[in-house]
Design an enzyme around this catalytic site. Structure first.
Site, PDB file in Angstrom:
ATOM      1  N   GLY A 406       0.814  -1.206   0.000  1.00 19.79           N
ATOM      2  CA  GLY A 406       0.000   0.000   0.000  1.00 19.79           C
ATOM      3  C   GLY A 406       0.844   1.250   0.000  1.00 19.79           C
ATOM      4  O   GLY A 406       2.060   1.213  -0.201  1.00 19.79           O
ATOM      5  N   LYS A 425       5.460  -5.321   8.714  1.00 13.71           N
ATOM      6  CA  LYS A 425       5.162  -4.182   7.838  1.00 13.71           C
ATOM      7  C   LYS A 425       6.457  -3.407   7.592  1.00 13.71           C
ATOM      8  O   LYS A 425       7.021  -2.817   8.509  1.00 13.71           O
ATOM      9  CB  LYS A 425       4.114  -3.276   8.473  1.00 13.71           C
ATOM     10  CG  LYS A 425       3.745  -2.065   7.621  1.00 13.71           C
ATOM     11  CD  LYS A 425       2.686  -1.232   8.323  1.00 13.71           C
ATOM     12  CE  LYS A 425       2.315  -0.007   7.509  1.00 13.71           C
ATOM     13  NZ  LYS A 425       1.314   0.835   8.204  1.00 13.71           N
ATOM     14  N   ASP A 522      -9.463   6.418   9.301  1.00 17.51           N
ATOM     15  CA  ASP A 522      -9.434   5.758   7.988  1.00 17.51           C
ATOM     16  C   ASP A 522     -10.181   4.424   8.057  1.00 17.51           C
ATOM     17  O   ASP A 522      -9.666   3.380   7.663  1.00 17.51           O
ATOM     18  CB  ASP A 522      -7.997   5.542   7.521  1.00 17.51           C
ATOM     19  CG  ASP A 522      -7.906   5.275   6.013  1.00 17.51           C
ATOM     20  OD1 ASP A 522      -8.910   5.534   5.310  1.00 17.51           O
ATOM     21  OD2 ASP A 522      -6.868   4.804   5.540  1.00 17.51           O
TER      22      ASP A 522
END
Length: 712
Positions: A406, A425, A522
């Site tokens: 992303g 991540k 979000d």
């Protein structure tokens, strides 16, 4: 045996060093740089290898540059010729002139699509911006019939005719970043107030434009050296703007060059890195980018990375001594070689320690320590993982371990030494602004302890890019389950209702039960993960904000995702807990309809925004026609109606009219329990004065129905 092994290592080193001086390779490299054989420029643009303008001067046909009769260099990609203005070997970039998209601009209509598929080029997500200008302009970047980016500009009538290149702050002009590995895109330009409806007049069409552009070029054109705005660039007078493409040589070409000796996998002066396309790619290829190592400069594709002063000071003398010793004394220098090897290992260990310390500081280690010691947040000690441990757990970040990619980074699946499965991540290289966002995510996640929020296990700050370590969530995202259904696992009404309740409970916890209230900012279906039992886990807190208990809102730059963004927040830049409620309402509508928040499969009359489509269907008493078939078949009509009413209230244009997440959670729990205590649930959710027919609930007078809940 140890002495024999050292002798073998010695000769291997000597052969490696001598291979760098192969006369045939030097002759070939010199031929490539000879301007009589391979011209090095077209006009005022330098054409370095592996690019070239004649056969034998470039390493692959895809890197051929055509120099036309006007001395203008052209790069041909899938039949489209693009004017080249700059080529950088050190940055692996090429700058080309790219067409601007126009709509309603005095016959200057154009929406040229340039497809980079099948080529070693890709739009640079780090250097380019997507910019849209014009009054009340909603510009969307489309890829594969889905919106992958976009922005909206608000009209200022005093400056509505200003088409000069200027700072894009959202008034008459807006800008946003583009996704990674973008190869082809289309653009749609729509008016913000072009919607249709009773009593609305069709507004006059206005001139609008959108384009990808090199951010550095834009800054130089907008701001002069004195800092004042330049007014000599009118976008209506321009046909194109510069765009930066990242490039590399194809993997198959690189492997063939290695086989013939033009590249070395063990070079001391340069590195070559394989860039694999995303797993879902169908028209993209693996490419290789080469860079000179620190302390070296030159063209790595010609093997001309020469030593600089830094490298000589940190160990280049070791190699020089090894060569002299090997030529002069041979075996007699064996003991000296052993001593130098030990010294090299000491230098290397100390250098790695200094490098880890530098990375720790650069990646926010000091900022994290400041946050933890300030007393403003109360968190348990964050576990710091060693870089070697995570490198081994992810098989050196193997592309086959990639779970997703992303705007903030890439996530890999890994397994620790004790057998525990984790998700790592790997963030992008951070600037100062993103650094605080990264540390913000660490601090916020460390404070959260909820079964429906993804658990942060720790982080690693001693690598080139920072790493976050989460619990592994095996069953993907809610978006994948909704929009890529599987016959093996039907998405039942009970599952949808349970997931909605779990997400609402997690958000309610963040808003009102956490030690410090947290706004997610979000909420969307792609940020809701599903564990092995398909229980919901709210994830991705990179843009979240923690607030004091007496604070009602935070004022920030508008951030979020199209289709989920609270319109009140967009207008005021003030984010409240009710903004999360709005985004959750969009997720509820997704669960009811099985449709995406923004879709170009729907016609303009139906509305491409799912929220608008849903509310129009309610007003026209045709909600049943947009429900997901699984919902219509399996759900009780009373339950479906109550969830639809709840979603409608969450999507109220005014934040004060929306329920709190605590109330939303209580309503959903009441609906789930309605099978066991049907009467109490009905009394709890639907006001007694409303009399509706359960067999004809889609024709309920929606403007009279409201969701109520006790907020105790």
């Amino acid at each position: 045996m140890a002495a024999i092994q050292l002798v073998l290592v010695y000769f291997q080193v000597m052969l490696l060093l001598w291979s760098f001086d192969d006369p045939s390779l030097i002759a070939e490299a010199q031929a490539m740089e000879n301007p009589e054989i391979c011209p090095s420029a077209c006009g005022n643009v330098s054409i370095p290898y592996p690019f070239g303008m004649r056969e034998g001067c470039y390493c692959d046909e895809s890197l051929e540059i055509h120099c036309n009769s006007s001395n203008i260099p052209l790069l041909s990609i899938n039949g489209t010729d693009l004017v080249v203005t700059d080529i950088s070997v050190g940055d692996s970039t090429i700058t080309v002139n790219f067409p601007i998209v126009f709509a309603n601009c005095d016959g200057k209509e154009r929406n040229t699509v340039v497809d980079l598929g099948g080529s070693p080029f890709v739009f640079s997500s780090d250097l380019n911006n997507f910019i849209a200008s014009g009054c009340d302009n909603l510009a969307l970047l489309i890829q594969n019939q889905s919106a992958v980016g976009g922005c909206m500009s608000i009209c200022d009538h005093e400056r509505s005719n200003n088409y000069l290149l200027s700072s894009c702050s959202g008034i008459n002009c807006c800008q946003t970043s583009i996704p990674s590995y973008l190869k082809v895109y289309n653009v749609t330009l729509e008016g913000v107030n072009d919607g249709k409806g009773p009593g609305k007049k069709q507004p006059a069409k206005k001139c609008r434009h959108a384009y990808l552009v090199d951010g550095n070029w834009m800054d130089n054109r907008v701001y002069g050296w004195s800092g004042s705005i330049m007014t000599s660039y009118d976008i209506r007078d321009m046909d194109h703007v510069p765009v930066v493409l990242d490039w590399g040589i194809e993997l198959r070409v690189y492997e063939s060059l290695v086989n013939i000796g033009l590249f070395s996998n063990t070079s001391n002066t340069y590195n070559c890195q394989v860039l694999n396309p995303p797993p879902d790619s169908t028209s993209q290829m693996a490419t290789v980018q080469c860079f000179c190592k620190a302390g070296f400069a030159g063209n790595p594709y010609l093997g001309h990375c020469e030593e600089g002063r830094d490298y000589m000071e940190h160990g280049g003398h070791v190699r020089a001594k090894m060569v002299v010793i090997g030529i002069g004394v041979g075996f007699g220098a064996l003991f000296l070689l052993i001593g130098l090897w030990q010294l090299y290992k000491v230098f290397k260990r100390r250098r790695n320690e200094r490098l880890r310390e530098r990375y720790f500081k650069r990646n926010g280690g000091l900022l994290l320590q400041e946050q933890l010691s300030s007393g403003e947040v109360h968190v348990e000690k964050v576990k710091l993982f060693a870089s070697k441990e995570l490198d081994k757990a992810t098989d050196h970040y193997n592309v086959n371990r990639m779970l997703g990619q992303g705007g903030q980074g890439t996530v890999y699946k890994g397994m620790l030494a004790d057998g525990k499965i984790i998700a790592v991540k790997k963030s992008k290289i951070l600037d100062e602004g993103n650094l605080r966002q990264f540390i913000n995510e660490v601090v916020i996640l460390s404070q959260i302890n909820h079964r429906n929020v993804v658990k942060l296990l720790g982080c690693c700050l001693e690598t080139e890019v920072p790493l976050l370590v989460y619990e592994f969530i095996p069953n993907g995202t809610l978006s994948q389950l909704l929009h890529s259904p599987s016959d093996e696992l039907p998405f039942t009404w009970e599952m949808r209702l349970r997931i909605a309740t779990e997400v609402a409970g997690a958000l309610s916890y963040l808003h009102s039960a956490a030690s410090i209230p947290i706004y997610h900012r979000d909420v969307k279906s792609t940020n809701i993960l599903l564990d092995d039992k398909y229980r919901a886990k709210v994830a991705d807190f990179g843009t979240s904000k923690s607030v004091t208990i007496d604070q009602t809102h935070v004022t920030t730059l508008v951030q979020g995702t199209f289709g989920y963004l609270d319109p009140e927040y967009f207008q005021s830049s003030q984010f409240t807990d009710k903004s999360d409620v709005y985004s959750f309402g969009v997720v509820l509508v997704e669960l009811l309809t099985g449709q995406k928040a923004v879709s170009f499969c729907r016609s303009e009359d139906e509305a491409r925004s799912l929220v608008t489509y849903f509310l129009m269907s309610i007003e026209d008493n045709r909600l049943s026609g947009i429900l997901d078939p699984q919902v219509k078949v399996q759900g009780r009509k009373e339950d479906i109606m109550m969830v639809a009413v709840l979603a409608k209230n969450c999507l109220s244009m005014k934040g004060k009219e929306r329920p709190a997440m605590k109330e939303v959670t209580m309503v959903l729990e009441g609906i789930r329990n309605s099978h066991e205590c049907q009467k109490s649930a009905k009394d709890f959710i639907i006001p007694q004065e409303i009399d509706y027919d359960a067999n004809d609930f889609m024709e309920v007078p929606w403007h009279l129905v409201s969701v109520t809940a006790d907020s105790d």
